[in-house]
Structure formats: C-alpha cells, structure tokens
Design a protein around this motif. Structure first.
Motif, PDB file in Angstrom:
ATOM      1  N   VAL A   1      16.924   5.989 -33.132  1.00 26.40           N
ATOM      2  CA  VAL A   1      15.956   5.018 -33.639  1.00 26.40           C
ATOM      3  C   VAL A   1      14.967   4.585 -32.555  1.00 26.40           C
ATOM      4  O   VAL A   1      13.739   4.660 -32.738  1.00 26.40           O
ATOM      5  CB  VAL A   1      16.679   3.792 -34.229  1.00 26.40           C
ATOM      6  CG1 VAL A   1      15.660   2.773 -34.726  1.00 26.40           C
ATOM      7  CG2 VAL A   1      17.605   4.213 -35.359  1.00 26.40           C
ATOM      8  N   LYS A   2      15.474   4.129 -31.421  1.00 24.27           N
ATOM      9  CA  LYS A   2      14.580   3.645 -30.363  1.00 24.27           C
ATOM     10  C   LYS A   2      13.704   4.755 -29.784  1.00 24.27           C
ATOM     11  O   LYS A   2      12.506   4.527 -29.528  1.00 24.27           O
ATOM     12  CB  LYS A   2      15.394   2.947 -29.276  1.00 24.27           C
ATOM     13  CG  LYS A   2      16.014   1.636 -29.772  1.00 24.27           C
ATOM     14  CD  LYS A   2      16.865   0.960 -28.723  1.00 24.27           C
ATOM     15  CE  LYS A   2      17.479  -0.333 -29.281  1.00 24.27           C
ATOM     16  NZ  LYS A   2      18.348  -1.004 -28.276  1.00 24.27           N
ATOM     17  N   PRO A   3      14.225   5.992 -29.571  1.00 22.43           N
ATOM     18  CA  PRO A   3      13.329   7.077 -29.133  1.00 22.43           C
ATOM     19  C   PRO A   3      12.193   7.355 -30.120  1.00 22.43           C
ATOM     20  O   PRO A   3      11.102   7.738 -29.711  1.00 22.43           O
ATOM     21  CB  PRO A   3      14.285   8.273 -29.023  1.00 22.43           C
ATOM     22  CG  PRO A   3      15.592   7.671 -28.693  1.00 22.43           C
ATOM     23  CD  PRO A   3      15.633   6.396 -29.480  1.00 22.43           C
ATOM     24  N   MET A   4      12.452   7.167 -31.421  1.00 17.43           N
ATOM     25  CA  MET A   4      11.370   7.378 -32.392  1.00 17.43           C
ATOM     26  C   MET A   4      10.206   6.444 -32.112  1.00 17.43           C
ATOM     27  O   MET A   4       9.033   6.834 -32.222  1.00 17.43           O
ATOM     28  CB  MET A   4      11.893   7.163 -33.821  1.00 17.43           C
ATOM     29  CG  MET A   4      12.794   8.280 -34.330  1.00 17.43           C
ATOM     30  SD  MET A   4      13.051   8.265 -36.123  1.00 17.43           S
ATOM     31  CE  MET A   4      13.806   6.677 -36.382  1.00 17.43           C
ATOM     32  N   LEU A   5      10.514   5.193 -31.745  1.00 19.54           N
ATOM     33  CA  LEU A   5       9.446   4.252 -31.441  1.00 19.54           C
ATOM     34  C   LEU A   5       8.708   4.632 -30.168  1.00 19.54           C
ATOM     35  O   LEU A   5       7.506   4.362 -30.008  1.00 19.54           O
ATOM     36  CB  LEU A   5       9.997   2.835 -31.329  1.00 19.54           C
ATOM     37  CG  LEU A   5      10.255   2.097 -32.655  1.00 19.54           C
ATOM     38  CD1 LEU A   5      10.809   0.718 -32.382  1.00 19.54           C
ATOM     39  CD2 LEU A   5       8.984   2.009 -33.474  1.00 19.54           C
ATOM     40  N   ASP A   6       9.439   5.260 -29.224  1.00 19.38           N
ATOM     41  CA  ASP A   6       8.772   5.729 -28.008  1.00 19.38           C
ATOM     42  C   ASP A   6       7.759   6.824 -28.318  1.00 19.38           C
ATOM     43  O   ASP A   6       6.729   6.945 -27.663  1.00 19.38           O
ATOM     44  CB  ASP A   6       9.805   6.254 -27.004  1.00 19.38           C
ATOM     45  CG  ASP A   6      10.612   5.121 -26.380  1.00 19.38           C
ATOM     46  OD1 ASP A   6      10.086   3.990 -26.326  1.00 19.38           O
ATOM     47  OD2 ASP A   6      11.765   5.359 -25.974  1.00 19.38           O
ATOM     48  N   PHE A   7       8.086   7.640 -29.374  1.00 20.35           N
ATOM     49  CA  PHE A   7       7.159   8.703 -29.758  1.00 20.35           C
ATOM     50  C   PHE A   7       5.963   8.171 -30.547  1.00 20.35           C
ATOM     51  O   PHE A   7       4.920   8.825 -30.631  1.00 20.35           O
ATOM     52  CB  PHE A   7       7.875   9.759 -30.615  1.00 20.35           C
ATOM     53  CG  PHE A   7       9.053  10.401 -29.939  1.00 20.35           C
ATOM     54  CD1 PHE A   7       9.068  10.625 -28.564  1.00 20.35           C
ATOM     55  CD2 PHE A   7      10.168  10.780 -30.672  1.00 20.35           C
ATOM     56  CE1 PHE A   7      10.160  11.210 -27.942  1.00 20.35           C
ATOM     57  CE2 PHE A   7      11.264  11.366 -30.067  1.00 20.35           C
ATOM     58  CZ  PHE A   7      11.264  11.577 -28.695  1.00 20.35           C
ATOM     59  N   ALA A   8       6.132   6.994 -31.172  1.00 23.13           N
ATOM     60  CA  ALA A   8       5.095   6.482 -32.063  1.00 23.13           C
ATOM     61  C   ALA A   8       3.787   6.256 -31.312  1.00 23.13           C
ATOM     62  O   ALA A   8       3.765   5.837 -30.147  1.00 23.13           O
ATOM     63  CB  ALA A   8       5.557   5.186 -32.713  1.00 23.13           C
ATOM     64  N   VAL A   9       2.706   6.509 -31.989  1.00 24.65           N
ATOM     65  CA  VAL A   9       1.368   6.335 -31.417  1.00 24.65           C
ATOM     66  C   VAL A   9       0.824   4.941 -31.726  1.00 24.65           C
ATOM     67  O   VAL A   9       0.238   4.285 -30.872  1.00 24.65           O
ATOM     68  CB  VAL A   9       0.411   7.421 -31.963  1.00 24.65           C
ATOM     69  CG1 VAL A   9      -1.016   7.173 -31.476  1.00 24.65           C
ATOM     70  CG2 VAL A   9       0.896   8.803 -31.555  1.00 24.65           C
ATOM     71  N   ARG A  10       1.073   4.479 -32.934  1.00 24.55           N
ATOM     72  CA  ARG A  10       0.502   3.216 -33.393  1.00 24.55           C
ATOM     73  C   ARG A  10       1.353   2.033 -32.934  1.00 24.55           C
ATOM     74  O   ARG A  10       2.582   2.082 -32.963  1.00 24.55           O
ATOM     75  CB  ARG A  10       0.398   3.204 -34.922  1.00 24.55           C
ATOM     76  CG  ARG A  10      -0.470   4.308 -35.499  1.00 24.55           C
ATOM     77  CD  ARG A  10      -0.313   4.329 -37.018  1.00 24.55           C
ATOM     78  NE  ARG A  10      -0.710   3.066 -37.627  1.00 24.55           N
ATOM     79  CZ  ARG A  10      -1.837   2.873 -38.297  1.00 24.55           C
ATOM     80  NH1 ARG A  10      -2.704   3.883 -38.443  1.00 24.55           N
ATOM     81  NH2 ARG A  10      -2.123   1.701 -38.826  1.00 24.55           N
ATOM     82  N   ASP A  11       0.699   0.947 -32.525  1.00 25.51           N
ATOM     83  CA  ASP A  11       1.422  -0.260 -32.123  1.00 25.51           C
ATOM     84  C   ASP A  11       2.085  -0.958 -33.298  1.00 25.51           C
ATOM     85  O   ASP A  11       3.035  -1.712 -33.128  1.00 25.51           O
ATOM     86  CB  ASP A  11       0.456  -1.247 -31.431  1.00 25.51           C
ATOM     87  CG  ASP A  11       0.030  -0.765 -30.050  1.00 25.51           C
ATOM     88  OD1 ASP A  11       0.767   0.058 -29.472  1.00 25.51           O
ATOM     89  OD2 ASP A  11      -1.025  -1.215 -29.576  1.00 25.51           O
ATOM     90  N   ASP A  12       1.551  -0.723 -34.532  1.00 22.00           N
ATOM     91  CA  ASP A  12       2.131  -1.379 -35.701  1.00 22.00           C
ATOM     92  C   ASP A  12       3.209  -0.536 -36.381  1.00 22.00           C
ATOM     93  O   ASP A  12       3.688  -0.876 -37.471  1.00 22.00           O
ATOM     94  CB  ASP A  12       1.041  -1.746 -36.707  1.00 22.00           C
ATOM     95  CG  ASP A  12       0.304  -0.518 -37.242  1.00 22.00           C
ATOM     96  OD1 ASP A  12       0.511   0.585 -36.693  1.00 22.00           O
ATOM     97  OD2 ASP A  12      -0.485  -0.673 -38.197  1.00 22.00           O
TER      98      ASP A  12
END
Length: 864
Positions: A113-124
């Motif tokens: 889960v947390k690595p997915m957010l690291d990959f995310a481009v958008r702040d929202d």
C-alpha cells in the motif's frame, strides 16, 4: 453485488470467480474486491474511470517485473488512457490493495500500500486497503519538503474529485459492515503481542466494549458530532493524549453501567497498556458501529467473549435468534406499548423487541421494555445483553414474577415468555399458589369445569407462568408463550384445565409448532410450540361460550440451524442438484428457515381479520394467493379435551384426512379391536413364566412390515415386555418416533412377546377382507402423518392412545387388481415370512437346513 454463488462486479459484470471458498463459507479475496469496488461506485466514483488489476510500475530488464494494484481509479475514463503505465499513474486518484485475511494486513500496508503512494504522481492520490476486518485510507502531505504518509478509516475516503484529509469519526460515518468477533479477536491479538495475560486481556476488552457502547449511545441523537473514541493516529493525536481520552470515556461508561453489571469494572486501563498500543487498538475499533450490527453477530461475539470475561457458558441462556425475531415480529409491538418478559433469562425476546423499535426509529423505546427473572445470574446475562444491543435503560431486575403477580397485574400491553417448564419444576409455596386460579383444585361436573377454594399441594411452574403472562396484560393485550406440546394436548386434567382457562380468558390468534430439539442448545429436547393469545375484556364462564373466530396454525420444519446439534450450527439453503450454498445479495449464505413464510402466511390468513393487531401498521403481503392455514375455534371447542396441539390442527394432517374422506375409506377402530397389555385370547390377564423361553420383540427390531426377535427366558425379559401375541395379530408403533413401524405376528407366534411401545390389534370377525387395505395403508406416509399428529406429549416418546389411534383413516382398495397384487404379500406376512432371515430361521427350527446352531452371544459386547 452477489447473485447466487456468482459474483457480479459493478465494473466487470458477472465473474467466474465465486464469493465463497471451497468450504462454502469463507469469503474469497475476489469477494472483498467486488465489495470494495461496489463501495466506491456507491460513493460516486465513476465506473468508466476504474481499471481492475492495473500495472502501475515496471522493474528489471525491459520491464519484465511489475507492481500491480488490485484496481485504480483515474480522473479520466480508462478508455482514454490505454495501457501506458506512466499515463495511468499520471491520472490515478486512487490505488487499491485487497486482501482476504487481516493476518496479512501489516505486511500488505508496508510492502504494497505505502509503496503505491510513493509511485503516485498526483498529490491528491489516495491508497485504499481492504480486508475482512480493516478498511483503511492512506494519503500524503508534505512537511518541510518531505512526503509524509497518513492513515485513516474508510470514512476519510474523499469524494471523487476532492482532496484527501483526516476528519473525525461520527456516528454516521462509522460502519456496522464488519464482523464484531473478528474485530475483537484482532484486539485480543494486539494485547497478546504486548505480553498482556489472558485474564487481563479480557478485562481490557470489557472496558473497551463498554466505552464503545456508551460513546455510540451518547451520540445516536447527534449523529454528525465527533465521537469521543477516534482513530487517533489518523488525526495525528499523540499516544499520551489518546490514552487520556479513552480512559475518560471508560470512566463515563463504567459510572453509567456499573450498577447493572455482574462484576465490577476498573474505570481506568491498566498501566500495562501504553498509549502506542491503544492507538493501534483504536485503528481497528473506532471505525466500527456496534449498536447497528445484526443481532446474531452480536450474540456470536457475546457468547464467545463472555466465556472468558465471566467464565460462563451462555448456551443454556440464549433462545436462538430466528425464533425470538419471528415471535416478536408476529406479536407486532407498537410504539407506546409496554412489553415485558417475566422470565427473561438472557433477554433475547427483549433485545429483539428493542432492536425492532430502533429500526422503526422510535424515540426512547427502551423505556417501554421490561424484564425480570428470579435468577441473579440470568439477570446479569440479560442486562449485559441489552447493553450490548444499545439499551441505555436496562429495565431488567431480579424479581419473583409469580410472587408479585398481584401488584404487576394489568401493567403491560405485550408479554412474551419462554417460561421454565417441566414436571419436576414445580411451585409448592401456598402463598404463591393462592395467587392463581391454576394453583387451586378444579372439578368437572355436569360438563363444566369449576375452580374450588382448595389449593393444590404443588403445580408446575410453567402452568402458573401461563396464567401470570395473561394476567400481566391489560384488556386487549397479547401474549406469546413458548410451551411444551404436552400442555396443548395431554389428557391429564391439569393440562386440560390450563387449556380451559386460556380459552376462557383469551382468544387464540395463532399456534406455531416447532420441531423437536429446537431448544437443544439450551439443554431442552422437548417438542414445543408458540401460542399467541389476545386477552379478553371479560373472561367467559365456560370455554364453550366463545364466539366464532379463526386462528392460524403453522408447523415449522426448518428453523435455521441444525436442531439435533447442541451447538445449534447454522443450516443454509443449498442447490438441490449439487449441494452448493445459495448466496444472498450480500454474498452470505441464506439461512434455511420457514419463519419468513410462516409470518407471511399468518398475516395474509383469515385469522388476521379476527385479530387485527397481526397486521396493524404492517405493509400488506405482496402475494396473498396462498394465505396461511386457519382453523375455526369451534373445532377445538367440540373436542372434549380442548386439544390445541398444532399437529392435530395442521394443514398437512387435515388435508390428508380430507383426501381420504373423499373416497371409500374406513376408521381403524371400525375394523380392529385394540387388545390390552398382558391379555390372553379371552381377555384374561397373562403372566410371564420365568423359566419359559420367549421370542422377544423390541422397537428397534421392527421395520415397515418386518421384524426380528431375540430369545430370552421369562426372568430375562424387561418390564416393558407387555404384549402376548397370537397368529394374525397386528402390531403398530404407538409412540411418536416409531409410528412407521408395524408387523403381523405370523403362524407359530404363540411364544412371541412384544414391547409396550406398540398397540396390539386384532381384526374384528367379519372384517378379514380389510387386511390388504390395512397392510397397504400401514406402509404409507399418510398413516404416519395421522399417527404423529395424534400423539400427545412433548418428546419423542409422546404416545398415541388407542382412542386416538382408532380415529386413523384408511382408504379402501377398490380396484380388484390392486387387491390381487397386494394379497400375496399379506399371505407371506401371515405365514411369518416377513424377511429372508425369518424364513431361514423357521426352516432351521423345523430341521430342514443343515446349518449348525451354536448358542447366541449372551450380550452385544461379546466378541465371538
């Protein structure tokens, strides 16, 4: 959503994957994925923007390795993006990971889960984690230029297009859609991991449970105000402050509930619970809504944890949920009516009533619900059960309802009770017996019953409770009583007087027959029924003075659990072709129960016209083409025994007899004589000779038309060896659980003796040609149905008396070809050749076979 056994995804449509695993009960991971997707769609996330099983990162040489999300939500339709990973991340506003089991939660959050957010481009962009216990939302903010990951409950999921952020939990935003047992099992695991002993763990669980209930109860009238118990980590509240807040709520809960509870509860968590541990516990507990959970979910939790909290086995107290909910629903209590259970035990009827009132939104409904019990332990169980269901009044007290009947008379509108019953549970106190009509002696003269001034020396407690429940009612009030079938059908004068009294003081609205062992989980194995009555404004002088009216009769076969199992394991609806479970729209197995159909049938029956409270305020039944079965009260009043046993008035029994009566038929008593026990051919009394060998027939030795025997000398025979047979005698099962058994004593039956579980019949002179008709009828279910319906008693040994058995109807075989076909078998039975074994034994007795005759085993335990 779920249709049958097949998952239907709001994004992909019908799936090949099933909602349940191979065991038919455990949800699959795909089930939770569909559940999460449905929640998003219901929350306004567009279906066109959702992509399932999306690759969001590629690694290694030429991107051979990949990182996948269970699904992603984009800010644009999926069709406009294609398979390009960078484009997917550029537009992703939600990335999701779904697991089947909460055991994997910690590693899934850390490594997926947390690595997915690291990959995310958008702040929202937010990440969603979903399993059988937890539903969590993750998002990022920036502090001093660094990315910080936050975690919150599902209520923090932003609206589509909105920015993420933590918001306090409210009563409206917490969810009941989770297993309470799983939640507290997870909390127990957290406590165990912190080296807190088992006894202390369950003390802490009790504190947390009371705090949660008190917090929810206090905020039900302010559903949008922040709760006291929060997901403190999501709100970035320090562990020390979180601990102070929880202890404050625990103290408020203990101050409020302690006077009701069986054991004292510490108002503060022990020092062994640090703030950091409490924060982890509140991640799991705070988002859960306890008071709105299904009653069976709460009961499963309560029965499990109360074993540890109070060291009680609660199975003996609880009445199964499907029974209580059906009874309360049929009683149809309305707002403003006071409901009481004078022998409330664990308060199951009261919790069902309370939850029903809450479902209707009735304000302060707990003030209208009352309970009492003479057992302090039962009161304790009942109080905590009511608290757990959200009751803030707990109007349950220790009280001897029989001793206080005078001061409590006519104080209730609805009474519901499963009283203590049994021949050994009796009331002997003269001061109590004097309070009741049924505590006095009654006499029967000139066709009428009258009460004398003389007291009985003792009376069954259950009978007194039946009178007490009616006397608690105001005029026009209604009562539901669970009673053994013996109360409704036995010939004993005390039961006949009970029925006379009920018919004088009430109008019968419905009688519901329950299968045997319905209450085995609580230690009772009797056959019981529920009788619903409406109190008359003025009692009748005699039961036969009643006006005409109709009452409903239903016989329940499926109650929703395995009735022969003391654990009361649930039983589910299955596909008849392959035995697979049929799932409802919620994805769960559907309980196999006749209660919904019975409720619908009664409400649409003619009885509802004579008892309008059955349907008052209830939406009309959608399909009234098959109304429920009803019986005219005159049928009961014309019976000298005033039989109310639902077997005797059931649709099945009545329709069987009607069909037979429409053709050429006869009564059993018209063509056979019933021969008494230990009677000789001339009616003289016969005695067993100790030294004489007899061929003895037990119940287990008899099947349909066949039998075997064991040879015993007279002194070896049990006292139940009562019937002396002669050739041509017919023996039929005379107790409820053996009505299918019968046989004919063939030639050479002079030494045959039969157990008292049978009736001995002899064809009357001149009726010998009826024997094929009897043999054919005895092999049919129509005979068994009549005999079971005519049995009087409360268990498997309920007896069918000769007087009642004589009323069984048999069709005549009017086609000569039928008689020709049956006659050879009748001849074989008369010859004694009921089985091959019987034939061979006869041949050996006559020395016509060469087989040796070693002595029989002296006992079934002998190994040779």
């Amino acid at each position: 959503m779920v249709q049958g056994l097949t998952l239907v995804c709001p994004v992909r449509g019908r799936l090949k994957a099933k909602a349940k695993g191979r065991d038919g009960l455990t949800p699959t991971e795909e089930r939770f994925r569909v559940e999460a997707l449905k929640h998003l769609v219901d929350s306004g996330y567009p279906v066109a923007n959702i992509r399932v099983e999306a690759v969001i990162k590629r690694f290694g040489n030429s991107g051979r390795n990949s990182f996948r999300a269970d699904f992603v939500v984009l800010d644009v339709p999926v069709a406009s993006v294609g398979d390009d990973v960078d484009e997917i991340l550029k537009h992703a506003v939600l990335l999701a990971e779904v697991k089947r089991d909460n055991v994997d939660a910690a590693s899934a959050k850390s490594y997926q889960v947390k690595p997915m957010l690291d990959f995310a481009v958008r702040d929202d962009c937010v990440a969603l984690y979903w399993d059988d216990v937890e539903r969590r939302v993750f998002w990022t903010t920036r502090r001093a230029g660094a990315k910080v990951i936050h975690e919150g409950p599902l209520s923090d999921l932003p609206m589509f297009g909105a920015k993420p952020g933590a918001t306090p939990l409210t009563f409206n935003t917490i969810s009941a859609d989770v297993s309470l047992l799983s939640v507290f099992s997870r909390i127990e695991d957290l406590l165990h991991s912190s080296s807190i002993s088992e006894s202390k763990r369950f003390d802490i669980i009790m504190q947390l449970l009371l705090a949660k209930l008190h917090d929810e109860h206090q905020h039900q009238n302010q559903p949008d105000a922040p709760l006291d118990l929060q997901d403190f980590a999501a709100l970035d509240i320090s562990p020390a402050t979180s601990l102070t807040a929880v202890n404050r709520t625990i103290k408020q809960a203990v101050d409020y509930y302690q006077r009701f509870l069986p054991e004292s509860v510490d108002p503060n968590l022990p020092a062994t619970v640090p703030g950091t541990l409490l924060v982890e516990i509140m991640r799991v507990l705070a988002p859960v809504k306890v008071v709105a959970m299904h009653r069976s979910v709460i009961q499963d939790f309560y029965m499990y944890f109360a074993k540890h909290i109070y060291r009680w086995d609660l199975a003996q107290y609880f009445t199964p949920t499907p029974v209580t909910e059906f009874i309360v629903e049929l009683l149809n209590p309305r707002f403003g009516e006071h409901v009481k259970d004078p022998a409330c035990g664990s308060a199951d009827f009261l919790t069902s009533t309370f939850r029903r009132g809450n479902a209707f939104g009735w304000t302060d409904y707990a003030s209208s619900i009352w309970g009492s019990d003479i057992s302090p332990e039962a009161v304790q169980v009942g109080v905590l059960n009511m608290i757990l269901h959200g009751d803030g009044k707990t109007n349950i007290k220790k009280e001897d309802s029989l001793a206080t009947i005078k001061e409590n008379a006519e104080t209730c509108d609805v009474v519901v009770c499963n009283p203590p019953f049994g021949s050994r549970i009796v009331e002997k106190r003269a001061e109590v017996l004097s309070n009741f009509d049924l505590g006095h002696k009654w006499s029967h003269t000139a066709g009428s019953w009258s009460r004398s001034s003389d007291l009985l020396s003792a009376q069954e407690t259950g009978i007194l409770f039946a009178e007490a429940c009616v006397r608690l009612l105001r005029s026009g009030g209604r009562v539901a009583l669970v009673v053994p079938n013996g109360y409704l059908g036995n010939r004993s004068p005390k039961f006949l007087v009970l029925r006379e009294w009920l018919l004088r003081h009430t109008r019968i609205a419905a009688i519901i027959g329950l299968p045997r062992f319905t209450f085995k989980g609580s230690g009772a194995d009797v056959s019981a029924s529920v009788i619903f009555c409406e109190k008359r404004e003025t009692p009748l002088k005699n039961a036969t003075d009643s006006e005409d009216y109709e009452f409903a009769v239903e016989v329940i076969n499926r109650v929703g659990w395995v009735t022969g199992d003391k654990k009361a394991s649930p039983s589910y609806i299955r596909d008849e072709s392959d035995g697979t479970l049929i799932l409802g729209e919620d994805g769960d197995p559907q309980i196999a129960s006749d209660f919904p159909g019975a409720l619908s049938g009664i409400r649409s029956s003619d009885a509802s016209a004579d008892h309008n409270w059955l349907t008052k305020g209830v939406a009309p039944e959608p399909d009234q083409s098959s109304p429920g079965w009803t019986v005219e009260i005159g049928r009961v009043l014309s019976d000298p025994l005033l039989t109310l046993d639902p077997k005797r008035h059931s649709r099945k029994y009545c329709e069987v007899r009607e069909k037979i009566e429409n053709g050429d038929h006869f009564r059993l008593g018209d063509v056979v004589d019933f021969i008494g026990e230990r009677s000789g051919d001339a009616g003289e009394r016969r005695e067993i000779v100790p030294a004489t060998p007899y061929r003895y027939v037990e119940i287990q030795d008899v099947e349909i038309g066949s039998f075997r025997w064991t040879t015993r000398r007279g002194w070896e025979l049990p006292d139940r060896a009562r019937h002396f047979a002669r050739p041509g005698d017919i023996f039929i099962g005379g107790i409820w659980n053996s009505v299918k058994k019968w046989f004919i004593a063939g030639a050479s039956s002079g030494d045959l003796i039969v157990t008292n579980g049978f009736h001995r019949l002899r064809v009357k002179p001149g009726f010998e040609d009826y024997l094929p008709d009897l043999v054919a009828g005895l092999c049919t279910e129509s005979h068994s149905v009549q005999m079971r319906a005519l049995a009087r008693g409360s268990d498997g040994l309920a007896e069918i008396s000769p007087v009642d058995a004589a009323e069984v109807l048999f069709p005549r075989l009017t086609d000569p070809a039928q008689r020709v076909e049956v006659q050879p078998f009748v001849n074989q039975l008369l010859a004694g050749h009921t089985t091959v074994e019987a034939l061979i034994t006869t041949m050996m007795d006559n020395g016509r076979l060469p087989h040796p005759r070693p002595p029989a085993r002296p006992d079934h335990t002998s190994i040779v």
